[in-house]
Scaffold this active site. Structure first.
Site: not given
Ligand code: 13P
Length: 255
Positions: A10, A96, A212, A233
């Protein structure tokens, strides 16, 4: 036989109420099957959804953790606390975290080791940047991240790790890798593990593709022999979309 595993990361999304509603809605929409489904909410939401996840057979994951059990580490979260909150999985080394928060391969390795010390299963993220891909360094980068990330584990631990191949350029871009790209990366991951640890560890480790992934392309990935699931994601934020993604994946899993 590797049990397929699909996880929703999330990231930094959702409030308490949204999280609670999502879990109930998702549980009501999932078809029966043998895909292990994992929800990875932000830290403060873990305790709010843990019980509902347990009741509905969903597994719980965290998005990061520190390697120490306790101490003066402002803003960090301990693996002991994650275990206490009934967390099963922990995402480690997401791109990230590597890119925006400066996490190094060495820190990633310490976290992976710590996960085992607290009986958490690490989801180790690896993947090349666009620049590395254009320089044809993809397989080399993946091998190096796997080698360092798993350093210090023994083969019986390595076989329980989940490795997520997430090419950085595919994350949030709408531009997924092809099934063939993901398959090639997964082969490289297994080859690296076989060389360093054992053939058994290389065969047993579960490998996800991430970047994706949507209901429309999940089948492509699930059909790849070396791919055992996905780390999702954006498409994991909406319970209906995520349920449809998992239900399509279930159709591809031979039970
Ligand atoms: P998207 O599915 O939004 O591309 O994100 C992938 C990801 O980073 C999962 O960890």
């Amino acid at each position: 036989m590797r049990v397929p595993i699909i996880a929703a990361n999330w990231k930094m999304h959702k409030t308490v109420q949204e999280a609670v509603d999502y879990v109930e809605q998702l549980a009501g929409l999932l078809a029966k099957g043998n895909v292990e489904t994992v929800i990875c909410p932000p830290f403060p939401l873990l305790g709010f959804v843990a019980e509902a996840c347990r009741q509905h057979g969903l597994r719980l994951g965290a998005q990061n953790m520190h390697w120490e059990e306790a101490g003066a580490f402002t803003g960090e979260v301990s693996p002991l606390l994650l275990k206490d909150l009934a967390v099963d999985y922990v995402i480690i080394g997401h791109s990230e975290r590597r890119q925006l928060f400066g996490e190094t391969d060495q820190q990633v390795a310490r976290k992976v080791k710590a996960a085992f010390a607290y009986d958490l299963t690490p989801i180790l993220c690896v993947g090349e940047t666009l620049h590395q891909r254009e320089a044809e360094q993809t397989l080399q980068v993946i091998a190096e991240q796997v080698r360092i990330g798993l350093e210090g584990l023994d083969p019986s631990q390595v076989r329980r790790v989940v490795v997520a191949y997430e090419p950085v350029w595919a994350i949030g871009s709408g531009l997924a890798a092809t099934g063939a790209d993901a398959q090639a990366a997964a082969k490289q991951i297994r080859k690296t593990i076989a060389e360093i640890f054992s053939l058994k560890a290389a065969r047993d480790v579960r490998i996800q593709y991430g970047g994706s992934v949507k209901p429309d392309n999940i089948v492509d990935f699930m059909q790849q022999e070396e791919i055992d699931g996905a780390l999702v994601g954006g498409a994991g934020l909406d319970a209906e979309v995520f349920a449809s993604l998992i239900n399509r994946a279930q159709g591809e899993v031979v039970s």
